[in-house]
Structure formats: structure tokens, C-alpha cells
Design a protein around this motif. Structure first.
Motif, PDB file in Angstrom:
ATOM      1  N   GLY A  55       7.593  -0.982 -10.929  1.00 25.67           N
ATOM      2  CA  GLY A  55       6.511  -0.002 -10.824  1.00 25.67           C
ATOM      3  C   GLY A  55       5.139  -0.610 -11.026  1.00 25.67           C
ATOM      4  N   ASN A  56       4.137   0.127 -10.546  1.00 21.81           N
ATOM      5  CA  ASN A  56       2.750  -0.263 -10.775  1.00 21.81           C
ATOM      6  C   ASN A  56       1.854   0.918 -10.418  1.00 21.81           C
ATOM      7  OD1 ASN A  56       0.545  -1.819 -11.510  1.00 21.81           O
ATOM      8  ND2 ASN A  56       1.162  -3.575 -10.284  1.00 21.81           N
ATOM      9  N   PHE A  57       0.572   0.789 -10.704  1.00 20.85           N
ATOM     10  CA  PHE A  57      -0.412   1.854 -10.465  1.00 20.85           C
ATOM     11  C   PHE A  57      -1.692   1.175  -9.999  1.00 20.85           C
ATOM     12  CE2 PHE A  57      -3.372   5.229 -11.199  1.00 20.85           C
ATOM     13  CZ  PHE A  57      -2.656   6.408 -11.376  1.00 20.85           C
ATOM     14  N   TRP A  58      -2.280   1.718  -8.921  1.00 22.72           N
ATOM     15  CA  TRP A  58      -3.508   1.147  -8.374  1.00 22.72           C
ATOM     16  C   TRP A  58      -4.584   2.213  -8.263  1.00 22.72           C
ATOM     17  CZ3 TRP A  58       1.365   0.359  -6.518  1.00 22.72           C
ATOM     18  CH2 TRP A  58       1.848  -0.962  -6.578  1.00 22.72           C
ATOM     19  N   VAL A  59      -5.822   1.748  -8.274  1.00 23.55           N
ATOM     20  CA  VAL A  59      -6.973   2.625  -8.065  1.00 23.55           C
ATOM     21  C   VAL A  59      -7.806   2.066  -6.913  1.00 23.55           C
ATOM     22  CG1 VAL A  59      -7.094   3.507 -10.424  1.00 23.55           C
ATOM     23  CG2 VAL A  59      -8.313   1.399  -9.847  1.00 23.55           C
ATOM     24  N   ALA A  60      -8.410   2.973  -6.165  1.00 23.35           N
ATOM     25  CA  ALA A  60      -9.414   2.603  -5.166  1.00 23.35           C
ATOM     26  C   ALA A  60     -10.751   2.866  -5.843  1.00 23.35           C
ATOM     27  CB  ALA A  60      -9.269   3.442  -3.905  1.00 23.35           C
ATOM     28  N   LEU A  72       3.722   3.540  -8.062  1.00 24.38           N
ATOM     29  CA  LEU A  72       5.154   3.418  -7.809  1.00 24.38           C
ATOM     30  C   LEU A  72       5.833   3.436  -9.172  1.00 24.38           C
ATOM     31  CD1 LEU A  72       5.364   0.624  -5.074  1.00 24.38           C
ATOM     32  CD2 LEU A  72       5.521   3.106  -4.761  1.00 24.38           C
ATOM     33  N   LEU A  73       6.809   4.321  -9.319  1.00 24.96           N
ATOM     34  CA  LEU A  73       7.565   4.442 -10.557  1.00 24.96           C
ATOM     35  C   LEU A  73       8.956   3.873 -10.321  1.00 24.96           C
ATOM     36  CD1 LEU A  73       7.879   5.577 -13.460  1.00 24.96           C
ATOM     37  CD2 LEU A  73       8.664   7.710 -12.399  1.00 24.96           C
ATOM     38  N   ASP A  74       9.338   2.871 -11.109  1.00 25.48           N
ATOM     39  CA  ASP A  74      10.660   2.266 -11.006  1.00 25.48           C
ATOM     40  C   ASP A  74      11.702   3.290 -11.462  1.00 25.48           C
ATOM     41  OD1 ASP A  74      12.979   0.737 -11.164  1.00 25.48           O
ATOM     42  OD2 ASP A  74      11.990  -0.961 -12.115  1.00 25.48           O
ATOM     43  N   LEU A 103      -1.664   2.908   0.316  1.00 24.13           N
ATOM     44  CA  LEU A 103      -0.253   2.886   0.691  1.00 24.13           C
ATOM     45  C   LEU A 103       0.174   1.472   1.088  1.00 24.13           C
ATOM     46  CD1 LEU A 103       2.274   4.639   0.940  1.00 24.13           C
ATOM     47  CD2 LEU A 103       1.659   5.013   3.335  1.00 24.13           C
ATOM     48  N   HIS A 104      -0.688   0.757   1.809  1.00 24.19           N
ATOM     49  CA  HIS A 104      -0.385  -0.626   2.182  1.00 24.19           C
ATOM     50  C   HIS A 104      -0.177  -1.481   0.930  1.00 24.19           C
ATOM     51  CE1 HIS A 104      -0.472  -4.461   4.283  1.00 24.19           C
ATOM     52  NE2 HIS A 104      -1.362  -4.850   3.398  1.00 24.19           N
ATOM     53  N   GLN A 105      -1.010  -1.292  -0.074  1.00 26.83           N
ATOM     54  CA  GLN A 105      -0.867  -2.031  -1.334  1.00 26.83           C
ATOM     55  C   GLN A 105       0.487  -1.734  -1.968  1.00 26.83           C
ATOM     56  OE1 GLN A 105      -2.965  -4.371  -2.965  1.00 26.83           O
ATOM     57  NE2 GLN A 105      -1.052  -4.590  -4.094  1.00 26.83           N
ATOM     58  N   ALA A 106       0.886  -0.475  -1.995  1.00 25.56           N
ATOM     59  CA  ALA A 106       2.181  -0.095  -2.569  1.00 25.56           C
ATOM     60  C   ALA A 106       3.335  -0.706  -1.766  1.00 25.56           C
ATOM     61  CB  ALA A 106       2.301   1.426  -2.620  1.00 25.56           C
ATOM     62  N   PHE A 107       3.234  -0.660  -0.425  1.00 19.71           N
ATOM     63  CA  PHE A 107       4.269  -1.256   0.422  1.00 19.71           C
ATOM     64  C   PHE A 107       4.372  -2.762   0.178  1.00 19.71           C
ATOM     65  CE2 PHE A 107       4.356   2.002   4.178  1.00 19.71           C
ATOM     66  CZ  PHE A 107       4.990   2.925   3.362  1.00 19.71           C
ATOM     67  N   GLN A 108       3.231  -3.427   0.086  1.00 14.03           N
ATOM     68  CA  GLN A 108       3.224  -4.872  -0.144  1.00 14.03           C
ATOM     69  C   GLN A 108       3.898  -5.199  -1.477  1.00 14.03           C
ATOM     70  OE1 GLN A 108      -0.610  -6.748   0.453  1.00 14.03           O
ATOM     71  NE2 GLN A 108      -0.097  -8.381  -0.971  1.00 14.03           N
ATOM     72  N   TRP A 109       3.563  -4.437  -2.498  1.00 15.97           N
ATOM     73  CA  TRP A 109       4.177  -4.607  -3.816  1.00 15.97           C
ATOM     74  C   TRP A 109       5.690  -4.401  -3.717  1.00 15.97           C
ATOM     75  CZ3 TRP A 109       2.970  -5.878  -8.836  1.00 15.97           C
ATOM     76  CH2 TRP A 109       3.855  -5.462  -9.830  1.00 15.97           C
ATOM     77  N   ALA A 110       6.093  -3.356  -3.006  1.00 16.04           N
ATOM     78  CA  ALA A 110       7.521  -3.057  -2.866  1.00 16.04           C
ATOM     79  C   ALA A 110       8.258  -4.231  -2.211  1.00 16.04           C
ATOM     80  CB  ALA A 110       7.709  -1.774  -2.056  1.00 16.04           C
ATOM     81  N   THR A 163      12.467   3.647   4.040  1.00 19.18           N
ATOM     82  CA  THR A 163      13.092   2.333   3.882  1.00 19.18           C
ATOM     83  C   THR A 163      12.474   1.325   4.843  1.00 19.18           C
ATOM     84  OG1 THR A 163      14.761   2.818   5.548  1.00 19.18           O
ATOM     85  CG2 THR A 163      15.333   3.285   3.258  1.00 19.18           C
ATOM     86  N   THR A 164      11.664   1.787   5.778  1.00 16.12           N
ATOM     87  CA  THR A 164      11.178   0.955   6.886  1.00 16.12           C
ATOM     88  C   THR A 164      10.588  -0.378   6.479  1.00 16.12           C
ATOM     89  OG1 THR A 164      10.614   3.058   7.911  1.00 16.12           O
ATOM     90  CG2 THR A 164       9.937   1.091   9.061  1.00 16.12           C
ATOM     91  N   PRO A 165       9.623  -0.421   5.571  1.00 17.49           N
ATOM     92  CA  PRO A 165       8.978  -1.708   5.312  1.00 17.49           C
ATOM     93  C   PRO A 165       9.835  -2.668   4.476  1.00 17.49           C
ATOM     94  CG  PRO A 165       7.657   0.134   4.493  1.00 17.49           C
ATOM     95  CD  PRO A 165       8.980   0.676   4.891  1.00 17.49           C
ATOM     96  N   PHE A 166      10.967  -2.209   3.990  1.00 23.06           N
ATOM     97  CA  PHE A 166      11.676  -2.994   2.984  1.00 23.06           C
ATOM     98  C   PHE A 166      13.055  -3.446   3.416  1.00 23.06           C
ATOM     99  CE2 PHE A 166       9.593   0.869   1.601  1.00 23.06           C
ATOM    100  CZ  PHE A 166       8.378   0.319   1.262  1.00 23.06           C
TER     101      PHE A 166
END
Length: 167
Positions: A55-60, A72-74, A103-110, A163-166
């Protein structure tokens, strides 16, 4: 008018009050959802609630002001729940692409953290958000299709899976 520079940053406690103000304003004033700060204790413990495991948390941030959030919550077994995706009204849309960048940041992290599936819950009122999620590979699922560990919020009535990006 010049477009502001918007940075996507990992959450740190210096953003605590701005994150809380942004999310509550959107939930309560804009969408009239009867949810309070007390209903969301995770917002008072972002580091220990979100920033662990996968998990992680981002701000713009624009001009030192938080204008968007995503988390993202694990939830175990290489699954995460997408939570707290909010963008200030003046920063929505294609021009600044704040939602897409978050969302791109979250996908990249995932991808970097071997996440296989992302699930999310939202409310019926967030129609524009539904379209956004669907354009970004999320498919609607029933509540019964969610993993047992998925954290249900009382206001969530619509659910998505990606599931697409992963894969």
C-alpha cells in the motif's frame, strides 16, 4: 492563465490537514454524502493505515496546496484496494490530467510491487468517476466478487476490479 505545475508526491504528515479538508469538502459539500471525519479514521493515520506492505498514499500538489489524493490499501494475496481518489473540482478534466497522473502513479507502484489485482468501491453519485475508471481498465463487479479482505465502506454501492496493468 498559465497552468500550475502539479507534482505527484508520496504522502507525508505535513499534508494531513489539507488531505482531510479536500476529501471532506468533496464528500460533504459537493456530493452531499453524509460521511464525517469520524467515519474515516484512516485519514488520521495515513502512514500506518496505507503506507505499509503493497500500500501507499499519494497527493497531487499545486503551489503547495493538495489538489488530489489516491491510495492503495494492501488487502493481502497481491491484491490492493484503490481508496481515497479525490481531485479538487478546479483540477479535474483533461487539461491538467490530475486524475490520470494519480492513477498512473498507483498503477506504476502496483507493477513495481507485484500487485495482481486492484479493487475499488465507490458511490452511485460519482458518475464521472465511473466513466474514468472504466476508461482505465476497471470492470464493474458485484459485491460478492470482491475478495473477503476488501474493506467495505457503508457509502460504497458500486464496485470495480482491474487486472490489466499487472497481469
Amino acid at each position: 492563465m498559465n497552468s500550475p505545475t502539479i507534482d505527484i508526491k508520496e504522502y507525508s504528515s505535513k499534508y494531513q490537514s489539507q488531505v482531510l479538508d479536500l476529501i471532506l469538502q468533496i464528500q460533504q459539500q459537493e456530493y452531499h454524502i453524509p460521511i464525517t471525519r469520524e467515519d474515516q479514521p484512516d485519514l488520521l493515520a495515513i502512514e500506518t493505515f496505507y503506507q505499509k506492505g503493497n500500500g501507499n498514499f499519494w497527493v497531487a500538489v499545486a503551489n503547495d496546496e493538495v489538489v488530489g489524493t489516491i491510495a492503495l490499501l494492501d488487502i493481502g494475496e497481491a491484491n490492493v484496494a484503490l481508496r481515497k481518489m479525490f481531485v479538487a473540482e478546479n483540477y479535474r478534466g483533461k487539461t491538467l490530467q490530475v486524475s490520470s497522473r494519480l492513477l498512473h502513479q498507483a498503477f506504476q507502484w502496483a507493477r513495481e510491487n507485484a500487485v495482481h489485482d486492484i479493487y475499488l468501491g465507490t458511490t452511485q453519485q460519482f458518475v464521472a468517476a465511473h466513466r474514468f475508471y472504466e476508461k482505465n481498465g476497471f470492470v464493474s463487479v458485484t459485491r460478492e466478487e470482491l475478495p473477503d479482505a476488501f474493506p467495505l465502506m457503508k457509502v460504497d454501492t458500486k464496485f470495480y476490479h482491474n487486472t490489466t496493468p499487472f497481469a
